[in-house]
Design a protein around this motif. Sequence first.
Motif, short mmCIF file in Angstrom:
data_model
loop_
_atom_site.label_atom_id
_atom_site.label_comp_id
_atom_site.label_asym_id
_atom_site.label_seq_id
_atom_site.Cartn_x
_atom_site.Cartn_y
_atom_site.Cartn_z
N ALA A 406 101.40 8.43 -73.22
CA ALA A 406 100.72 9.24 -71.86
C ALA A 406 100.41 7.97 -70.73
O ALA A 406 100.27 8.51 -69.78
N THR A 407 100.20 6.73 -71.38
CA THR A 407 99.90 5.58 -70.46
C THR A 407 101.06 5.38 -69.81
O THR A 407 101.07 5.16 -68.42
N PHE A 408 102.58 5.68 -70.27
CA PHE A 408 103.69 5.34 -69.30
C PHE A 408 103.75 6.46 -68.41
O PHE A 408 104.07 6.23 -67.09
N ASP A 409 103.49 7.68 -68.65
CA ASP A 409 103.61 9.05 -67.83
C ASP A 409 102.46 8.48 -66.52
O ASP A 409 103.07 9.01 -65.46
N ASP A 410 101.65 8.21 -66.98
CA ASP A 410 100.25 7.97 -65.97
C ASP A 410 100.88 6.86 -64.95
O ASP A 410 100.64 7.09 -63.78
N GLU A 411 101.48 5.76 -65.37
CA GLU A 411 101.85 4.60 -64.53
C GLU A 411 102.83 5.05 -63.70
O GLU A 411 102.81 4.40 -62.70
N VAL A 412 103.72 5.57 -64.16
CA VAL A 412 104.97 6.24 -63.51
C VAL A 412 104.45 7.22 -62.39
O VAL A 412 105.01 7.08 -61.11
N SER A 413 103.55 8.04 -62.63
CA SER A 413 103.08 8.83 -61.50
C SER A 413 102.49 8.20 -60.56
O SER A 413 102.44 8.82 -59.44
N GLN A 414 101.63 7.29 -60.87
CA GLN A 414 101.05 6.35 -60.06
C GLN A 414 102.00 5.56 -59.02
O GLN A 414 101.88 5.52 -57.86
N ALA A 415 103.06 5.16 -59.68
CA ALA A 415 104.01 4.63 -58.93
C ALA A 415 104.60 5.48 -57.92
O ALA A 415 105.15 5.15 -56.84
N SER A 416 105.08 6.76 -58.32
CA SER A 416 105.65 7.72 -57.43
C SER A 416 104.57 7.89 -56.20
O SER A 416 105.16 8.17 -54.99
N ASN A 417 103.37 7.96 -56.69
CA ASN A 417 102.28 8.36 -55.60
C ASN A 417 102.15 7.09 -54.34
O ASN A 417 101.94 7.38 -53.31
N ALA A 418 102.59 6.10 -54.90
CA ALA A 418 102.51 4.83 -53.96
C ALA A 418 103.75 4.89 -52.91
O ALA A 418 103.48 4.28 -51.70
N LEU A 419 104.90 5.56 -53.19
CA LEU A 419 105.75 5.85 -52.35
C LEU A 419 105.60 6.96 -51.48
O LEU A 419 106.64 7.39 -50.83
N THR A 420 104.64 7.78 -51.59
CA THR A 420 104.58 9.02 -51.09
C THR A 420 104.52 8.83 -49.31
O THR A 420 103.53 8.12 -49.01
N GLY A 421 105.40 9.62 -48.51
CA GLY A 421 105.42 9.49 -47.27
C GLY A 421 106.34 8.22 -46.72
O GLY A 421 106.19 8.22 -45.46
N THR A 422 106.49 7.41 -47.46
CA THR A 422 107.24 6.05 -47.06
C THR A 422 108.48 6.18 -46.50
O THR A 422 108.77 5.59 -45.32
N VAL A 423 109.16 7.15 -46.72
CA VAL A 423 110.65 7.44 -46.11
C VAL A 423 110.55 7.77 -45.02
O VAL A 423 111.05 7.18 -44.00
#
Length: 449
Positions: A406-423
């Motif tokens: 669950a910790t792994f999934d949460d951290e990966v989800s937060q990492a994906s959110n950090a790149l939202t809209g960057t491209v």
Amino acid sequence: MSAPTAPPPATSAPAPAPARTGRAGELRELAKTTPGALIVFTVALVLVSVLVGLFTAVRVQSRAQALDDLAARSGPLSIAAQDLYRSLSDADATANSAFLSGGLERADVRARYEADIAQAETALATAVAAREPADLADPDSPLAVLSRELSVYTGLVETARANNRQGLPVGAAYQREASTLMRDELLPAAQRLYTDETATLRDDQDRAAGIPYVEVLLGAALLVLLFVAQRYVRRRTRRRLNVGLLVATGAAVVSLAWVLIATIGVLGNVNASQENGSEQTDVLARARIAALAARGDETLTLVARGSGQEFEEHYGTVLGDLTGERGLLGTAQALATDDGVRDRVGAAIGAQEAWHAVHTKIRTADDNGDYLTAVRLAIAPDDDGAAKQFDAVDNSLREAIASTQATFDDEVSQASNALTGTVIGVIVLALIAAAGAATGIWQRLKEYR
């Protein structure tokens, strides 16, 4: 007399130089003038702005794709491979326990075996669906071995069960053959699959957490070019500020800062997903697998009825890997960064010690010829039985693994959110920089008409 020799033809005039040579010369001369230099700066700034924006966007998209792979492919597949190994190992240990009951296994034991096989088939189907058909073409590949041999194993177990119900001694031979197939073929294939998927998971984490050296260098190069262009325009036009170039510089700075901030966030989350998630999950999974192997050795020694010395020796080897300060359980407890995970591993250590105490009683009874007592201690569901203590170990590790996943999934989800809209943001800012540079210099170029 021979005819007079004709005079040699007149030498033709040299061909004129290609027109393009003249045009190239004109362009060089133009570039030496202020308007020409401004045009060169315009073209260079527009091209560099667009190229930097596109390249940075591609790199950010690659990082985002790695995070998507972690969330949707390598992460779930590593879990599926882990579940596959655990289910197979637990199915074998449960089948051995059921066999020891003399064909009259409890309903919950039978249900556990069937649930293990169903979960193994589901995990195998998940792994197969994620691979290319060519991956199954090799008969020695893990997926090919698992797909081919799992049905053979279940068939052997059912044959052993049928013979055991009728009191036929040949049932033990079938059960040993099933366990041999599990240990020699199925579990090694599942281990290879788990190793492959774990390696893919780490590769995706490395791709997602790469330091953006190239993006920073390109962004810095664009800023340097903008600085040089503004300095040139200021000296040539005697104007301190150029709004267009200032806008372009601001867009380049915002783009570079955005990429850096987003990447730092991704790095932090991905590193946390490793330290607090996947690395702990891997050790916990290996500890759980080792406990299952020890349980299988314990029960199979009794199934062998006096000829299971090799299984008992393997139990001792696995126990050494599992316990001790440097064992898997001790390592898992040392790595735990969450109090809940640490407590669950501590509970597993306590249950393992209680289980081994019962195991010692089982071996004493069996070695003294009291086979029925040894079997009762091995399969009884009460607190004095090895089955109850083993289940306590297994359940504690299962809960710890669920927490780290669950910790792994949460951290990966937060990492994906950090790149939202960057491209999209990087591309838009690159176009603003290009437009700003072109507009700013064009305003100065109009003065030379």
